[in-house]
Design a protein around this motif. Sequence first.
Motif, PDB file in Angstrom:
ATOM      1  N   GLU A 258       0.819  -1.212   0.000  1.00  0.00           N
ATOM      2  CA  GLU A 258       0.000   0.000   0.000  1.00  0.00           C
ATOM      3  C   GLU A 258       0.855   1.265   0.000  1.00  0.00           C
ATOM      4  OE1 GLU A 258      -3.290   0.618  -0.298  1.00  0.00           O
ATOM      5  OE2 GLU A 258      -3.464  -1.514  -0.794  1.00  0.00           O
ATOM      6  N   GLU A 259       1.959   1.254   0.765  1.00  0.00           N
ATOM      7  CA  GLU A 259       2.801   2.446   0.855  1.00  0.00           C
ATOM      8  C   GLU A 259       3.582   2.722  -0.431  1.00  0.00           C
ATOM      9  OE1 GLU A 259       4.993  -0.877   3.182  1.00  0.00           O
ATOM     10  OE2 GLU A 259       2.930  -0.177   2.886  1.00  0.00           O
TER      11      GLU A 259
ATOM     12  N   ALA B 129      -1.391  11.450   3.645  1.00  0.00           N
ATOM     13  CA  ALA B 129      -2.528  10.537   3.634  1.00  0.00           C
ATOM     14  C   ALA B 129      -3.501  10.905   4.751  1.00  0.00           C
ATOM     15  CB  ALA B 129      -2.050   9.099   3.821  1.00  0.00           C
TER      16      ALA B 129
ATOM     17  N   SER C 211      -2.643  10.866  -1.631  1.00  0.00           N
ATOM     18  CA  SER C 211      -3.515   9.882  -0.977  1.00  0.00           C
ATOM     19  C   SER C 211      -2.737   8.923  -0.092  1.00  0.00           C
ATOM     20  CB  SER C 211      -4.303   9.092  -2.031  1.00  0.00           C
ATOM     21  OG  SER C 211      -3.433   8.296  -2.823  1.00  0.00           O
ATOM     22  N   THR C 212      -1.420   8.880  -0.282  1.00  0.00           N
ATOM     23  CA  THR C 212      -0.561   8.065   0.577  1.00  0.00           C
ATOM     24  C   THR C 212       0.568   8.958   1.092  1.00  0.00           C
ATOM     25  OG1 THR C 212       0.705   7.346  -1.370  1.00  0.00           O
ATOM     26  CG2 THR C 212      -1.077   5.913  -0.634  1.00  0.00           C
TER      27      THR C 212
ATOM     28  N   ASN D  94       6.049  10.437  -0.261  1.00  0.00           N
ATOM     29  CA  ASN D  94       5.931   9.047  -0.677  1.00  0.00           C
ATOM     30  C   ASN D  94       7.315   8.386  -0.737  1.00  0.00           C
ATOM     31  OD1 ASN D  94       3.134   7.887  -1.652  1.00  0.00           O
ATOM     32  ND2 ASN D  94       3.096  10.088  -1.994  1.00  0.00           N
TER      33      ASN D  94
ATOM     34  N   SER E 261       1.120   4.076  -4.843  1.00  0.00           N
ATOM     35  CA  SER E 261       0.999   5.342  -5.583  1.00  0.00           C
ATOM     36  C   SER E 261       2.187   5.554  -6.510  1.00  0.00           C
ATOM     37  CB  SER E 261       0.879   6.509  -4.602  1.00  0.00           C
ATOM     38  OG  SER E 261      -0.342   6.456  -3.909  1.00  0.00           O
TER      39      SER E 261
END
Length: 309
Positions: free
Chosen positions: A96-97, A157, A152-153, A282, A100
């Motif tokens: 998940e991390e 986030a 979004s991350t 990110n 993006s």
Amino acid sequence: MSAIFTVAGKLVTLFIYVLVGYVVSKRKMISEGFSDGISRFLLVITIPCLILSTFETDYTFERLVKAGEVYVISLIIFGASILIGYLTAWIFRISEESKSVWIYSVTFTNHAFMGWAVMDAVFGGESIFYATFANLAFSTYAYTYGVWLMRSTGTEAGKKHSMKEYIFTPVNAAIVVGLIMFVFQLRFPAPVDNAVQGMSSLTTPMAMLYVGTILTKSSIKDVFSDWRTYACSFVRLVLIPLLVLVIARPLVHDPMIYGVLVIGHAMPVAGFCAIFAGEYGNDVVLASKFIFITTLLCIITIPIFVMLL
């Protein structure tokens, strides 16, 4: 053959920029704060100037109609590439991390700096006019959806952002101003135009310098041993341009426009990926790996697609 030499020459230039960034950062010749400030400078100053400079081209109605075709088809391709990004992130079980950065890398290419040089070598200068509108489709997604994706991350986030933050940006303002200047054939006064051109020319060197500074945070062995870089390279350099090559063939009748679409989507990961990853907290190290490895491997893949055309 000229396309191969063009790609090779551009690659050498890019790697020199990366090497300089790596060395000056490794030897502590620049501070970490200076390195972090590069991303903000690019987003606020040089990228808007680059966009403005690409719209300084001659207008005819026929060319505008064809350019509109390029823009619409490019929008569809980038949209499909985003979906491929999500799908391949699931297939390769990207965390998940890192998702993006993966999706951005798969979707957005080094369209202008490398792509335009190859198009010019293969199809001639006329192709750059249409490439400008393919790049406009890039801008439409990369600086709106791309910003949302990166926000979004990472460190941002969960934070709430209004639509104004995505729409009213220096980059999007440059797109609007550029379109107005193109349609009405407006030009900056010579001193201003020279400044805009000069600032725009800084974009690629500074983006790749930034990649070099980020690569110092990871060992060379780690850069080449990370399996994700090769998975991303396959999707970015082989799968997506191959789909464009096959699907667009019966739909696009102008050979030059067809070539612009294929070559534009056969380029390595955009340097902006590291810029946005750094700006919004990110995985900037992974983004830099993707940029570095895809740029290295495209010396093999781009000439193949040129020959297939």
